[in-house]
Design a protein around this motif. Structure first.
Motif: not given
Length: 386
Positions: A71-75, A222-228, A307-313, A315-316
């Motif tokens: 998710q983060v890499g895609g963002a 993972g980054a909170v909240p972790a999907a798993a 960075r705000e665009e990444i944060a919008a995609a 929470g990390a």
């Protein structure tokens, strides 16, 4: 807490690496693209500003589906593509087996950027804890805390980490390198890796195994909240196996990548009480030491300014902030990243008062703030989907 002087970041051996050619290629493997840059994509620093008009492909290594990395890499890839400026690059997130595979991919020239757990990078650059050599990996930006713990079902009867002896435990995908932080956690609690029946599976599969009883516990996070973890808590009644407080402090004192984080109550469904957790190694973006300085400068600049665009995609992205982005993760920063962070005032000159504090390990409060920010972002995202 393991402050890291800037003078080590700028040692002569690192500077000599800047003469090497640009890492380019389309993530395709060992076809001569490597770190040198072939005729199709170019290899000079001028390419970073789009001088030749040729597209530069930036493959960003992530991890299997189920964790936070994809998710983060895609963002990050989407943000780089949306904000190229004069840079003629095309970024694409690429699924991999995780941190360990990513570091090797950078070394082979199959990847230009990658996400990694800072604990795994820490041992990789030193050639320790199972790594066959020291890898020339450099940090680009420090991202969100990786808050992970052993999770079991409420009726398993496992109440302590010592109670994992003889149990079937999922410790992450094969080749991802989770052993490098799971191992020290177990060992400090008096459990060796040989004392458990190790199972290597991605986090999504680990949750399924907990649910059907084919695993006794799983190391999830993972980054909170972790999907798993969210998936597990929504699927069945879970129990978070606590860290022994004294052992947790020993881990923090012994390794620069471990930091304490207390998860607020109700971070995860069915867990109304605070959990005294552990950042087992912050997620961070890394590259090869031989990567072109101008390219990494431009990448770092694009990530920071958007960075705000990444944060919008995800929470990390909230961890890309003044206190955290340039924080020393146990791996030297790339000179291109250092140059941008100095210009942005996030890293001071060597003589500056903040030279060491800017690269020190995070204080407890700052880490908790990052975790809380991720929690709030995740809740908001869930509400929006509903």
């Amino acid at each position: 807490m393991n402050a890291f002087p800037l003078r080590r970041l700028l040692n002569p051996s690192v500077c000599l690496l800047l003469g090497l050619s640009l890492i380019t290629g389309c993530g395709g493997g060992n076809d001569g693209g490597g770190n040198g840059g072939g005729a199709e994509t170019g290899g000079g620093g001028g390419e970073a500003s789009g001088d030749t008009g040729k597209t530069m492909f930036l493959s960003i290594g992530t991890a299997p589906i189920g964790g936070t990395f994809p998710q983060v890499g895609g963002a990050i890839a989407e943000t780089l593509n949306n904000h190229k400026g004069d840079n003629n690059w095309k970024a694409q997130a690429k699924g991999t087996k995780g941190s360990q595979a990513n570091i090797r991919g950078l070394d082979k020239g199959e990847l230009q950027l990658a996400l990694s757990n800072s604990a795994i990078s820490y041992f990789a650059v030193r050639g320790e804890s199972g790594w066959e050599k020291a890898y020339d990996t450099r940090a680009v930006v420090t991202l969100a805390p990786n808050v992970a713990m052993f999770v079991t079902t409420a009726d398993s009867g496992i109440k302590t980490i010592a109670g994992l002896k003889g149990k079937r435990v999922v410790i992450g995908p094969a080749g991802a390198g989770f052993d490098m932080f799971v191992g020290p956690i177990l060992e400090e609690h008096g459990v060796s890796m040989d004392d458990i029946e190790k199972v290597y599976q991605p986090m999504g599969a680990a949750v399924d195994m907990l649910g059907d009883g084919s695993a006794d516990a799983a190391f999830l996070g993972g980054a909170v909240p972790a999907a798993a973890i969210s998936q597990a808590c929504a699927s069945f009644e879970t129990f978070f196996i606590p860290f022994d407080p004294a052992v947790r402090q020993t881990l923090i004192d012994k390794y620069p990548f471990f930091h304490p984080i207390d998860l607020p109550g109700d971070t995860y469904q069915g867990h109304p009480e605070k959990f005294e957790g552990l950042n087992v190694g912050s997620m961070h973006l890394v590259t090869a030491a031989a990567a072109d300085e101008e390219l990494i400068y431009q990448v770092t600049k694009a990530i920071w300014e958007n960075r705000e665009e990444i944060a919008a995609a995800h929470g990390a992205g909230k961890a890309i902030n003044e206190k955290n982005a340039a924080r020393y993760p146990g791996t030297d920063f790339h000179p291109g990243a250092i140059r941008f962070y100095k210009e942005a005032g996030l890293i001071k000159d060597e003589a500056g008062d903040a030279a060491e504090t800017e690269t020190a390990a995070p204080a407890v409060g700052e880490a908790e703030d990052a975790a809380a920010s991720d929690t709030e972002a995740g809740k908001a995202e869930a509400e929006a989907k509903e």
